[in-house]
Design an enzyme around this catalytic site. Structure first.
Site, short mmCIF file in Angstrom:
data_model
loop_
_atom_site.label_atom_id
_atom_site.label_comp_id
_atom_site.label_asym_id
_atom_site.label_seq_id
_atom_site.Cartn_x
_atom_site.Cartn_y
_atom_site.Cartn_z
N LYS A 125 -6.66 -18.94 5.91
CA LYS A 125 -5.55 -19.14 6.85
C LYS A 125 -5.30 -20.64 6.93
O LYS A 125 -6.19 -21.45 6.68
CB LYS A 125 -5.93 -18.61 8.24
CG LYS A 125 -4.75 -18.43 9.17
CD LYS A 125 -4.05 -17.10 8.96
CE LYS A 125 -2.78 -16.99 9.80
NZ LYS A 125 -2.18 -15.65 9.71
N ASP A 165 3.59 -16.99 8.77
CA ASP A 165 2.96 -16.55 10.03
C ASP A 165 3.88 -17.08 11.13
O ASP A 165 5.03 -17.45 10.85
CB ASP A 165 1.53 -17.09 10.16
CG ASP A 165 0.78 -16.47 11.35
OD1 ASP A 165 0.52 -15.26 11.31
OD2 ASP A 165 0.48 -17.17 12.33
P1 NDP Z 1 7.28 -14.98 14.83
O1 NDP Z 1 7.16 -16.45 14.91
O2 NDP Z 1 8.36 -14.38 13.99
O3 NDP Z 1 7.42 -14.34 16.29
C1 NDP Z 1 6.47 -14.54 17.27
C2 NDP Z 1 7.01 -13.97 18.56
O4 NDP Z 1 6.00 -14.07 19.56
C3 NDP Z 1 8.21 -14.73 19.09
O5 NDP Z 1 9.03 -13.85 19.80
C4 NDP Z 1 7.54 -15.76 20.01
O6 NDP Z 1 8.41 -16.24 21.01
C5 NDP Z 1 6.44 -14.95 20.60
N1 NDP Z 1 5.35 -15.85 21.02
C6 NDP Z 1 4.73 -16.80 20.26
N2 NDP Z 1 3.81 -17.45 21.00
C7 NDP Z 1 3.86 -16.89 22.22
C8 NDP Z 1 3.16 -17.11 23.42
N3 NDP Z 1 2.22 -18.07 23.50
N4 NDP Z 1 3.46 -16.34 24.49
C9 NDP Z 1 4.40 -15.37 24.41
N5 NDP Z 1 5.11 -15.11 23.30
C10 NDP Z 1 4.83 -15.86 22.23
O7 NDP Z 1 5.83 -14.47 14.36
P2 NDP Z 1 5.43 -13.08 13.73
O8 NDP Z 1 6.23 -11.98 14.31
O9 NDP Z 1 5.37 -13.25 12.27
O10 NDP Z 1 3.91 -12.96 14.21
C11 NDP Z 1 3.53 -12.39 15.47
C12 NDP Z 1 2.06 -12.09 15.46
O11 NDP Z 1 1.75 -11.20 14.39
C13 NDP Z 1 1.13 -13.28 15.26
O12 NDP Z 1 -0.08 -13.05 15.94
C14 NDP Z 1 0.86 -13.24 13.76
O13 NDP Z 1 -0.33 -13.90 13.41
C15 NDP Z 1 0.77 -11.75 13.55
N6 NDP Z 1 0.97 -11.29 12.19
C16 NDP Z 1 2.13 -11.54 11.53
C17 NDP Z 1 2.30 -11.06 10.25
C18 NDP Z 1 3.59 -11.21 9.53
O14 NDP Z 1 3.72 -10.64 8.43
N7 NDP Z 1 4.58 -11.89 10.06
C19 NDP Z 1 1.23 -10.36 9.54
C20 NDP Z 1 0.07 -10.09 10.36
C21 NDP Z 1 -0.05 -10.58 11.62
P3 NDP Z 1 9.06 -17.70 20.88
O15 NDP Z 1 10.21 -17.53 19.95
O16 NDP Z 1 9.45 -18.03 22.26
O17 NDP Z 1 7.99 -18.60 20.34
#
Ligand code: NDP
Length: 448
Positions: A125, A165
């Protein structure tokens, strides 16, 4: 003291400043003890002491120039945790909360998640404390080019293949890939999540969210039901959340809430997903704007989403430690059947325990969000073959992989007779299934 407990105690003593890493290690080491008891040879080979130590950690300076001509400096990381079963693989997180402990927690989880996918990929990572939010495209490009200038020395199609990510989407992967190609003069599948015209895989964008829902559907099937007519809560409004919502809706479920880091919306009529996509993917706006155009929706500032809804299925898809003990209590009180984690470690240890002990069927992220990395590995296969598979081919493989992950977790739980609250303990099951494959590979490869 048992072997797992002893290694965990050492780890806590040596890494007091890395709480997320300790949390992830605790969850794994506390649940794999039945497998350790069955394999005393692991302790003799100090296998756990080796598995909790990354093979390599790279930390580096990332200097770049902002639009005002001012020099900015961020810190970059790549943790190459374990290559027992394949080249390191795992995403790059760009977020101000990134530090070494966070990247180590994610890299550690990635080892077992990648193992569960059935595909030959090791765990890694990386990322940076750079925040793409509010930056211009040119600023993001200059950051990504500087980041890749150093990272390129440590990665390669057969060595380490990063992906997206939080904060690293198609735009950032494009800038990084362009820089890698310039520096190395080689066109190879060194990153996944690429654009479709230059080596990307169809269905990669949808994969994590779709995979999450495929596995949640297996869980509902085990309980004798399906998504048809179920109400569903999803947190986040990013890549995972959006495609989880899409698949739930395709399977006949009703998603009533989504969120971002500022707050959440509840729409009892069901979330209008194209509207969310317009706000988040096109305008890069805030979820609050949804309520401005949807009279049936109400916006709430801050956290607390899980306590405001009564749902059959909860899919936390935002970030780590977003579902806390009081949230777990509210979900149990409201009769939630299934919780499957879309994000990495969104549920605290205490909340996980509470949900499981009170009969909620719970799937940990390392199993339920593995569809993303699995499809990344399918992208690597297509790159090696110089072929592009159709959406349907990739989606069918993804579906098959999620079913086999479900089967691996349930089989391990059954093998060791692990249940909680009258349901199979899939936290232990997934950890044991993921761990065993890596452990066997490490044993066969000698002390390294
Ligand atoms: P994105 O950046 O596309 O979206 C993240 C979302 O979560 C946004 O809506 C963001 O809001 C919100 N968010 C981030 N930080 C916080 C916080 N501290 N409190 C509340 N909301 C928060 O990321 P992904 O959708 O790609 O990833 C989401 C999760 O899934 C992560 O844990 C990632 O590690 C995991 N993941 C992702 C994969 C992928 O293929 N994308 C694969 C496996 C796991 P805002 O816009 O306001 O920041």
């Amino acid at each position: 003291m048992k072997y797992g407990e002893r290694v965990l105690e050492e780890l806590k003593k040596n890494h007091p400043g890395e709480p997320e890493f300790i949390q992830a290690a605790t969850e794994v080491l506390e649940t794999i003890q039945p497998a350790l008891d069955a394999h005393p040879e692991y302790e003799a080979a100090s296998l756990l002491e080796r598995i909790v130590e990354p093979e390599r950690v790279v930390m580096f300076r990332v200097p770049w120039v902002d639009d005002n001509g001012k020099v900015q400096v961020n810190r970059g990381y790549r943790v190459q945790f374990n290559s027992a079963i394949g080249p390191y693989k795992g995403g790059l997180r760009l977020h101000p909360t990134v530090n070494l402990g966070v990247i180590k927690f994610l890299g550690f989880e990635q080892i077992f998640k990648n193992s569960l996918t059935t595909l030959p990929i090791g765990g890694g990572k990386g990322g940076s404390d750079f925040d793409p939010k509010g930056k211009s495209d040119m600023e993001v490009m200059r950051f990504c080019q500087s980041f890749m200038t150093e990272l390129s020395r440590h990665i390669g199609a057969d060595t380490d293949v990063p992906a997206g990510d939080i904060g690293t989407g198609a735009r950032e992967i494009g800038f990084m890939f362009g820089q890698y190609k310039r520096l190395k003069n080689v066109y190879e599948g060194v990153l996944t999540g690429k654009g479709l015209t230059w080596g990307g895989s169809l269905a990669r964008t949808e994969a994590t969210g779709y995979g999450l829902v495929y596995i949640a559907a297996e869980m509902l099937k085990e309980l004798g039901t399906s998504f048809e007519g179920k109400t569903v809560a999803i947190s986040g409004a990013g890549n995972v959340a959006i495609y989880a919502c899409q698949k739930v809706q395709q399977l006949g479920g009703k998603v009533i809430t989504m969120s971002d880091s500022n707050g959440f919306v509840i729409d009892e009529n069901g979330i209008d997903l194209p509207a969310v996509q317009e706000i988040k993917e096109v305008k890069r706006g805030r979820i609050k704007e949804y309520a401005d155009t949807h009279p049936s929706a109400k916006y709430y500032e801050g956290a607390g989403l899980w306590q405001k809804v009564k749902v059959d299925v909860a899919l936390p898809c935002a970030t780590q430690n977003e579902l806390l003990i009081d949230d777990a209590k509210a979900l149990v009180a409201n009769g939630t059947l299934v919780v499957a984690e879309g994000a990495n470690m969104p549920t605290t240890l205490e909340a996980t325990q509470y949900l499981q002990e009170n009969g909620v069927y719970f799937m940990p992220g390392k199993a339920s969000n593995a569809g993303g990395v699995a499809t990344s590995a399918l992208e690597m296969s297509q790159n090696s073959q110089r072929l592009s598979w159709t959406f349907e081919e990739v989606d069918a493989k993804l579906h098959g992989i999620m079913v086999s992950i479900y089967n691996a977790a349930t089989s391990a739980a059954k093998q060791y007779n692990l249940t909680k609250g009258g349901k199979l303990d899939l936290v232990a099951g997934a950890n044991i299934a993921g761990f065993m494959k890596v452990a066997e590979a490490m044993m066969q490869q000698g002390i390294c």
